[in-house]
Design a protein around this motif. Sequence first.
Motif, PDB file in Angstrom:
ATOM      1  N   GLY A  57       1.697  10.615 -12.580  1.00 26.09           N
ATOM      2  CA  GLY A  57       3.143  10.616 -12.422  1.00 26.09           C
ATOM      3  C   GLY A  57       3.794  11.864 -12.971  1.00 26.09           C
ATOM      4  N   GLU A  58       4.474  12.621 -12.115  1.00 29.54           N
ATOM      5  CA  GLU A  58       5.042  13.900 -12.530  1.00 29.54           C
ATOM      6  C   GLU A  58       6.316  13.771 -13.346  1.00 29.54           C
ATOM      7  OE1 GLU A  58       5.112  16.439  -9.095  1.00 29.54           O
ATOM      8  OE2 GLU A  58       2.918  16.483  -8.990  1.00 29.54           O
ATOM      9  N   ASP A  59       6.841  12.535 -13.463  1.00 30.74           N
ATOM     10  CA  ASP A  59       7.960  12.273 -14.359  1.00 30.74           C
ATOM     11  C   ASP A  59       7.494  11.450 -15.557  1.00 30.74           C
ATOM     12  OD1 ASP A  59      10.208  13.525 -13.002  1.00 30.74           O
ATOM     13  OD2 ASP A  59       9.858  12.051 -11.427  1.00 30.74           O
ATOM     14  N   PRO A 115       1.147   3.815  -8.577  1.00 30.61           N
ATOM     15  CA  PRO A 115       0.362   3.038  -7.614  1.00 30.61           C
ATOM     16  C   PRO A 115      -0.392   1.896  -8.304  1.00 30.61           C
ATOM     17  CG  PRO A 115      -0.011   5.397  -7.324  1.00 30.61           C
ATOM     18  CD  PRO A 115       0.756   5.238  -8.597  1.00 30.61           C
ATOM     19  N   PRO A 116      -0.445   0.720  -7.706  1.00 31.37           N
ATOM     20  CA  PRO A 116      -1.237  -0.380  -8.268  1.00 31.37           C
ATOM     21  C   PRO A 116      -2.712   0.009  -8.373  1.00 31.37           C
ATOM     22  CG  PRO A 116       0.262  -1.193  -6.577  1.00 31.37           C
ATOM     23  CD  PRO A 116       0.289   0.302  -6.490  1.00 31.37           C
ATOM     24  N   ASN A 161      -6.755  -4.750  -4.057  1.00 27.21           N
ATOM     25  CA  ASN A 161      -5.874  -4.467  -2.926  1.00 27.21           C
ATOM     26  C   ASN A 161      -4.696  -3.662  -3.460  1.00 27.21           C
ATOM     27  OD1 ASN A 161      -4.226  -4.439  -0.684  1.00 27.21           O
ATOM     28  ND2 ASN A 161      -3.646  -6.591  -0.828  1.00 27.21           N
ATOM     29  N   ARG A 162      -4.511  -2.436  -2.961  1.00 22.90           N
ATOM     30  CA  ARG A 162      -3.397  -1.614  -3.453  1.00 22.90           C
ATOM     31  C   ARG A 162      -2.076  -1.945  -2.763  1.00 22.90           C
ATOM     32  NH1 ARG A 162      -6.217   1.625  -6.706  1.00 22.90           N
ATOM     33  NH2 ARG A 162      -8.170   2.471  -5.882  1.00 22.90           N
ATOM     34  N   ASP A 163      -2.146  -2.645  -1.657  1.00 21.86           N
ATOM     35  CA  ASP A 163      -0.932  -3.033  -0.938  1.00 21.86           C
ATOM     36  C   ASP A 163      -0.499  -4.415  -1.422  1.00 21.86           C
ATOM     37  OD1 ASP A 163       1.177  -3.002   0.824  1.00 21.86           O
ATOM     38  OD2 ASP A 163      -0.026  -3.683   2.540  1.00 21.86           O
ATOM     39  N   CYS A 189       0.419  -1.657 -12.812  1.00 18.83           N
ATOM     40  CA  CYS A 189       0.941  -0.296 -12.673  1.00 18.83           C
ATOM     41  C   CYS A 189       2.127  -0.125 -13.611  1.00 18.83           C
ATOM     42  CB  CYS A 189       1.365   0.005 -11.233  1.00 18.83           C
ATOM     43  SG  CYS A 189       2.742  -0.992 -10.618  1.00 18.83           S
ATOM     44  N   GLY A 190       2.441   1.128 -13.895  1.00 22.13           N
ATOM     45  CA  GLY A 190       3.673   1.423 -14.612  1.00 22.13           C
ATOM     46  C   GLY A 190       4.859   1.227 -13.684  1.00 22.13           C
TER      47      GLY A 190
END
Length: 288
Positions: A57-59, A115-116, A161-163, A189-190
């Motif tokens: 995560g870029e933030d 992402p999960p 499952n990521r979805d 996930c965050g």
Amino acid sequence: MKQRITQLKRRKAVDTLRSKGYVILENMISPDLLSNVSQELDQWFAKTPRCQGDFYGEDTTRYGSLLTKAPSSQDLALHPDISYIADEILGPNCDWYQLNLGQAVRIHPGAPQQPPHRDEEMWPCPKSCEYLINVMWAIDDFTLENGATRIWPRSHFASLNRDMDEAEAIVAEMPKGSALIFLGSVTHCGGANRYFEHRTGIIFSYSLGWLKQYENQFLAYPPKVAATFPPELQALIGYKVHRPNLGGYENNCPSVLLQETLPETLPAVDCLPPEIEQQLAALRSQAA
């Protein structure tokens, strides 16, 4: 000072962790310890660049080597209630469990949801037991608005499952000083930070002692540094042979490197679990 829970609550926490894949224990850190940890973290957050890549995560800002950068966090890594839970979940499947990761995480305002994923994905093989437990310590209040961790309860009973259906996730809201404990096999996930202030947490994760660690503890804490730690912390980061004979130095326990003086040569020393020692003793007796 660390807060303690009762034996009954410990048992309930283990049962909940096994059934739901996560458990939240509130108010586990005293205000004084929380303040010390927070102050030690802030100086490193101020000079650490933000992450790169979609996963980290870029933030978001992350850094490791917590045991030296934030020395007060050693109390969290060795918290007796967490040790009890790790003993129950991981202990039956290894000689001893190890510190897999120590990481500070700050999610800044505007950060999207991560992402999960499952943290056990770092070991890509079929699994017949739990490889990992995570402990997310809340240094700030964790809320829906500021990016509290999202967990999919009981997802450890299904394939990855990521979805994921967002409606099935829970938001791990908790007051600062609390701990979210979850299995490495649980999808999580965050969260997205839609608040105007950052959200800070510490992750200490523990894995089976025969696995390669996420954070290379011997680089983070070389012998001269590890020698200043208490013995239980030295063992937790890996200065201990995992029987039989795994992770040694010159065929000895790597704790020899923490001695004030190290001999030029060492004899190879067996380090075997009792059942193997008994089997070898029986064979030797038969051969005599």
